[in-house]
Design an enzyme around this catalytic site. Structure first.
Site, short mmCIF file in Angstrom:
data_model
loop_
_atom_site.label_atom_id
_atom_site.label_comp_id
_atom_site.label_asym_id
_atom_site.label_seq_id
_atom_site.Cartn_x
_atom_site.Cartn_y
_atom_site.Cartn_z
N SER A 44 11.07 67.71 -49.66
CA SER A 44 10.97 69.05 -49.05
C SER A 44 10.61 70.14 -50.05
O SER A 44 10.37 71.28 -49.64
CB SER A 44 12.27 69.41 -48.33
OG SER A 44 12.32 68.78 -47.07
N SER A 89 14.69 74.07 -43.51
CA SER A 89 13.87 72.99 -44.08
C SER A 89 13.25 72.13 -42.98
O SER A 89 13.17 70.90 -43.09
CB SER A 89 14.68 72.13 -45.04
OG SER A 89 13.84 71.38 -45.89
N LYS A 146 7.54 72.09 -49.29
CA LYS A 146 7.50 73.30 -48.46
C LYS A 146 7.32 74.57 -49.29
O LYS A 146 7.00 75.63 -48.73
CB LYS A 146 8.77 73.38 -47.62
CG LYS A 146 8.92 72.24 -46.61
CD LYS A 146 10.18 72.39 -45.78
CE LYS A 146 10.30 71.31 -44.72
NZ LYS A 146 10.74 70.01 -45.27
N LYS A 148 14.79 76.05 -53.44
CA LYS A 148 14.56 74.99 -52.44
C LYS A 148 15.17 73.66 -52.87
O LYS A 148 15.16 73.32 -54.05
CB LYS A 148 13.05 74.81 -52.20
CG LYS A 148 12.72 73.95 -50.99
CD LYS A 148 13.02 74.70 -49.70
CE LYS A 148 12.85 73.82 -48.45
NZ LYS A 148 13.96 72.86 -48.28
#
Length: 385
Positions: free
Chosen positions: A67, A127, A70, A229
């Site tokens: 992730s 997320s 992202k 993140k």
């Protein structure tokens, strides 16, 4: 002619690029305090302003970004907003592909129309893989097309060991990056989109009557942490890029291949604590402030203000600011006309008399030619003196 020579020199030693790669902190300014032991496959901690890596391990080792992908998706969404390709109020059609995307979700429904604003929060705070696909399709028509845009931007940012095949981070054979590249991307995102980066510090988001917490648990542990993140896949393990801002000094710490959610947070926190414990930062000069004035020939005024194009900040071992010094490399004078931002020399920062940082000096404002009689008088003065 003199200005042309300085401009050519500037191009040779400072290529015109919006971004630069991370680099190890110069030996002269490296702290003698050892970094913590980090039980992760790759990790680093770096200073935001200089791009100096204070400590790290396997920083160029290929990873599944999970992730962390992202970060690039949001970067391109933010850029599309800035370029008026999309707006926060756009109602995005949710395709079956977006709805069916597995992994973490914001729980959007097929056929619904969801605002870009909600999808951004679903992407960043929750997320949501589904949000990543929906945004990609809205901007470029397909996730495949958006992945091409992702790779073009990765190349522009200097992410030389990265390739994206999707917008969410779902594992695929040719979807990879490194902890160094993802840190470089994080810094670029913070630097370019400060007004939109704030979504990374949002603690929770509710969509479709489902409230999800931000997976960055350091947001509740440390008030100086404002991003950024987390990521996880079975093969990649747990990853996390965190950043904090204390007394004007921003550090970025990243770990990948950690053993768990709490472990990755503890490791990032430990790296940030190490950075702030071993180093301190100094903003030497703000952009546009005058560092020196130079005699100006043939202009309306007789002096030109010289400064730095962007904030000049350095870090050094804590408590050792007395070892910092700076020297200027400048011509004896300048000639009008000359435009604001024109490079005219360099400033060399030293620590304990050892060069550690060099950047260009520029003219702070534009200077037009003076009236004809002043130009003639200056020409005569040059002939005499």
């Amino acid at each position: 002619m003199r200005l042309l020579i300085y401009f050519i020199s500037f191009l040779l030693f400072h290529p015109l690029s919006a971004h630069s790669a991370l680099q190890d902190i110069p030996d002269a300014v490296k702290s003698k305090i050892a970094p913590p032991s980090i039980d992760a496959s790759s990790w680093l901690v770096a200073d935001f302003e200089t791009g100096w890596v204070l400590a790290g391990k396997n920083t160029d080792q290929r990873i599944e970004p999970a992730s962390l992908t992202k970060l690039m998706t949001s970067y391109l969404v933010f850029e599309a907003l800035r370029n008026n390709e999309i707006t926060m109020q756009d109602r995005v059609y949710i395709s079956e592909k977006a709805w069916r995307t597995g992994g973490s979700k914001m729980f959007i429904e097929v056929g619904a129309r969801v605002s870009v604003l909600d999808l951004i929060q679903g992407l960043i705070v929750q997320s949501g893989n589904d949000a990543g696909v929906a945004l990609a399709e809205h901007i470029d028509g397909s996730e495949q097309g958006f992945a091409s845009r992702m790779n073009l931007m990765a190349a522009e940012l200097g992410m030389t060991n990265t390739n994206f095949t999707n917008s969410s981070g779902i594992p695929e054979d040719n979807h990879y990056s490194t902890v160094e590249d993802m840190t470089l991307l994080s810094m670029a995102l913070i630097r370019k989109f400060p007004e939109l980066y704030r979504y990374y510090s949002q603690s929770e988001f509710t969509y479709n009557d489902i409230t999800q917490q931000n997976r960055n648990i350091l947001l509740t542990r440390d008030p100086t942490v404002d991003g950024i993140k987390t990521g996880y896949t079975k093969n990649a393990g747990y990853g996390f890029i965190g950043t904090a801002l204390r007394d004007g000094m921003r550090l970025v710490a990243a770990v990948t291949g950690s053993s768990g959610k709490v472990a990755r947070a503890d490791q990032v926190q430990s790296l940030l604590q190490y950075g702030y414990g071993a180093y301190e930062g100094l903003i030497a000069y703000q952009a546009g402030t005058e560092i020196k004035s130079l005699p100006l020939w043939f202009g309306e005024t007789s002096q030109a203000s010289i400064g730095v194009l962007k904030k000049l900040s350095v870090i050094f071992p804590k408590g050792k600011s007395d070892k910092l010094s700076a020297t200027l490399e400048l011509p004896a004078s300048l000639e009008a006309p000359i435009a604001a931002g024109a490079p005219v020399g360099y400033i060399q920062v030293k620590y304990d008399q050892q060069p550690i940082y060099r950047t260009s000096l520029q003219v702070n404002e534009s200077y037009a030619e003076g009236p004809w009689h002043k130009r003639i008088l200056d020409y005569i003065k040059q002939l005499i003196f």
